[in-house]
Motif scaffolding. Structure first.
Motif, PDB file in Angstrom:
ATOM      1  N   ASN A 188       0.834  -1.212   0.000  1.00  0.00           N
ATOM      2  CA  ASN A 188       0.000   0.000   0.000  1.00  0.00           C
ATOM      3  C   ASN A 188       0.865   1.258   0.000  1.00  0.00           C
ATOM      4  N   LEU A 189       1.999   1.194   0.685  1.00  0.00           N
ATOM      5  CA  LEU A 189       2.927   2.325   0.681  1.00  0.00           C
ATOM      6  C   LEU A 189       3.488   2.524  -0.725  1.00  0.00           C
ATOM      7  N   LEU A 190       3.881   1.433  -1.379  1.00  0.00           N
ATOM      8  CA  LEU A 190       4.436   1.531  -2.727  1.00  0.00           C
ATOM      9  C   LEU A 190       3.417   2.106  -3.708  1.00  0.00           C
ATOM     10  N   VAL A 191       2.172   1.689  -3.583  1.00  0.00           N
ATOM     11  CA  VAL A 191       1.105   2.224  -4.439  1.00  0.00           C
ATOM     12  C   VAL A 191       0.937   3.719  -4.184  1.00  0.00           C
ATOM     13  N   ALA A 192       0.942   4.122  -2.917  1.00  0.00           N
ATOM     14  CA  ALA A 192       0.788   5.543  -2.574  1.00  0.00           C
ATOM     15  C   ALA A 192       1.950   6.371  -3.127  1.00  0.00           C
ATOM     16  N   VAL A 193       3.167   5.849  -3.046  1.00  0.00           N
ATOM     17  CA  VAL A 193       4.342   6.566  -3.563  1.00  0.00           C
ATOM     18  C   VAL A 193       4.240   6.701  -5.081  1.00  0.00           C
ATOM     19  N   ARG A 194       3.868   5.633  -5.762  1.00  0.00           N
ATOM     20  CA  ARG A 194       3.737   5.705  -7.225  1.00  0.00           C
ATOM     21  C   ARG A 194       2.667   6.710  -7.646  1.00  0.00           C
ATOM     22  N   ARG A 195       1.543   6.724  -6.932  1.00  0.00           N
ATOM     23  CA  ARG A 195       0.480   7.688  -7.253  1.00  0.00           C
ATOM     24  C   ARG A 195       0.953   9.119  -7.018  1.00  0.00           C
ATOM     25  N   LEU A 196       1.673   9.323  -5.930  1.00  0.00           N
ATOM     26  CA  LEU A 196       2.190  10.662  -5.655  1.00  0.00           C
ATOM     27  C   LEU A 196       3.183  11.068  -6.736  1.00  0.00           C
ATOM     28  N   PHE A 197       4.028  10.146  -7.164  1.00  0.00           N
ATOM     29  CA  PHE A 197       4.961  10.440  -8.253  1.00  0.00           C
ATOM     30  C   PHE A 197       4.207  10.821  -9.524  1.00  0.00           C
ATOM     31  N   GLU A 198       3.166  10.062  -9.843  1.00  0.00           N
ATOM     32  CA  GLU A 198       2.384  10.347 -11.052  1.00  0.00           C
ATOM     33  C   GLU A 198       1.719  11.719 -10.991  1.00  0.00           C
ATOM     34  N   SER A 199       1.318  12.136  -9.799  1.00  0.00           N
ATOM     35  CA  SER A 199       0.630  13.430  -9.690  1.00  0.00           C
ATOM     36  C   SER A 199       1.593  14.607  -9.561  1.00  0.00           C
ATOM     37  N   THR A 200       2.812  14.358  -9.080  1.00  0.00           N
ATOM     38  CA  THR A 200       3.749  15.468  -8.865  1.00  0.00           C
ATOM     39  C   THR A 200       4.932  15.460  -9.826  1.00  0.00           C
ATOM     40  N   SER A 201       5.227  14.313 -10.433  1.00  0.00           N
ATOM     41  CA  SER A 201       6.412  14.122 -11.278  1.00  0.00           C
ATOM     42  C   SER A 201       7.707  14.386 -10.512  1.00  0.00           C
ATOM     43  N   GLU A 202       7.671  14.208  -9.209  1.00  0.00           N
ATOM     44  CA  GLU A 202       8.856  14.397  -8.356  1.00  0.00           C
ATOM     45  C   GLU A 202       9.682  13.120  -8.379  1.00  0.00           C
ATOM     46  N   ILE A 203      10.729  13.122  -9.207  1.00  0.00           N
ATOM     47  CA  ILE A 203      11.536  11.923  -9.423  1.00  0.00           C
ATOM     48  C   ILE A 203      12.219  11.450  -8.142  1.00  0.00           C
ATOM     49  N   ARG A 204      12.471  12.359  -7.207  1.00  0.00           N
ATOM     50  CA  ARG A 204      13.138  11.968  -5.960  1.00  0.00           C
ATOM     51  C   ARG A 204      12.316  10.966  -5.155  1.00  0.00           C
ATOM     52  N   LEU A 205      11.006  10.903  -5.394  1.00  0.00           N
ATOM     53  CA  LEU A 205      10.167   9.934  -4.692  1.00  0.00           C
ATOM     54  C   LEU A 205      10.553   8.500  -5.036  1.00  0.00           C
ATOM     55  N   LEU A 206      10.994   8.281  -6.261  1.00  0.00           N
ATOM     56  CA  LEU A 206      11.306   6.925  -6.699  1.00  0.00           C
ATOM     57  C   LEU A 206      12.747   6.523  -6.428  1.00  0.00           C
ATOM     58  N   LEU A 207      13.600   7.460  -6.089  1.00  0.00           N
ATOM     59  CA  LEU A 207      15.002   7.123  -5.881  1.00  0.00           C
ATOM     60  C   LEU A 207      15.215   6.033  -4.833  1.00  0.00           C
ATOM     61  N   PRO A 208      14.572   6.107  -3.665  1.00  0.00           N
ATOM     62  CA  PRO A 208      14.799   5.042  -2.686  1.00  0.00           C
ATOM     63  C   PRO A 208      14.244   3.692  -3.132  1.00  0.00           C
TER      64      PRO A 208
END
Length: 139
Positions: free
Chosen positions: A58-78
């Motif tokens: 659920n955390l991974l899904v939330a992070v991916r959705r946030l990335f899709e809405s913000t395009s903040e690449i730093r979210l995916l780095l970890p």
């Protein structure tokens, strides 16, 4: 206050864990100004020295959705060492375009070494070199 925050945040995040409904809700609907907190939390949760169990889906899904809405690449780095190969290869142009030299170097390391169930790397060094070589220099 910031010093206390930075000092105690890692312990707090490790204690509540990646399955915390409060953390998942925060990432799903982040209040203004919370991006640094979210990024720091993800760093703590993915730190190989303290990661004892896989990240909550659920955390991974939330992070991916946030990335899709913000395009903040730093979210995916970890998460780079845990993402599917095709997704990582698709992110390479963004990584090259948006990251500074030090973060890009760390991203390559994470992609090539892998984490969790993908020990040995998400992509092979030859695949990474080929993807870099075929980047469109105009984009």
């Amino acid at each position: 206050l910031l010093e206390v925050f930075h000092t105690h945040l890692p312990g707090l995040i490790r204690t509540i864990g990646s399955g915390s409904p409060y953390l998942i809700e925060l990432i799903s609907s982040p209040p203004p100004g919370s991006m640094e907190f979210i990024l720091r939390s993800l760093d703590v949760l993915t730190d190989p020295r303290s990661q004892q169990q896989p990240l909550d889906q659920n955390l991974l899904v939330a992070v991916r959705r946030l990335f899709e809405s913000t395009s903040e690449i730093r979210l995916l780095l970890p998460l780079l060492g845990t993402l599917p190969r095709a997704e990582v290869l698709a992110l390479i142009p963004r990584l090259v375009r948006d990251l500074d030299k030090d973060r890009l170097k760390q991203a390559w390391w994470d992609i090539l070494k892998g984490t969790g169930s993908v020990q040995g790397g998400v992509v092979q060094p030859s695949e990474l070199l080929l993807a870099l070589h075929t980047l469109d220099p105009v984009k």
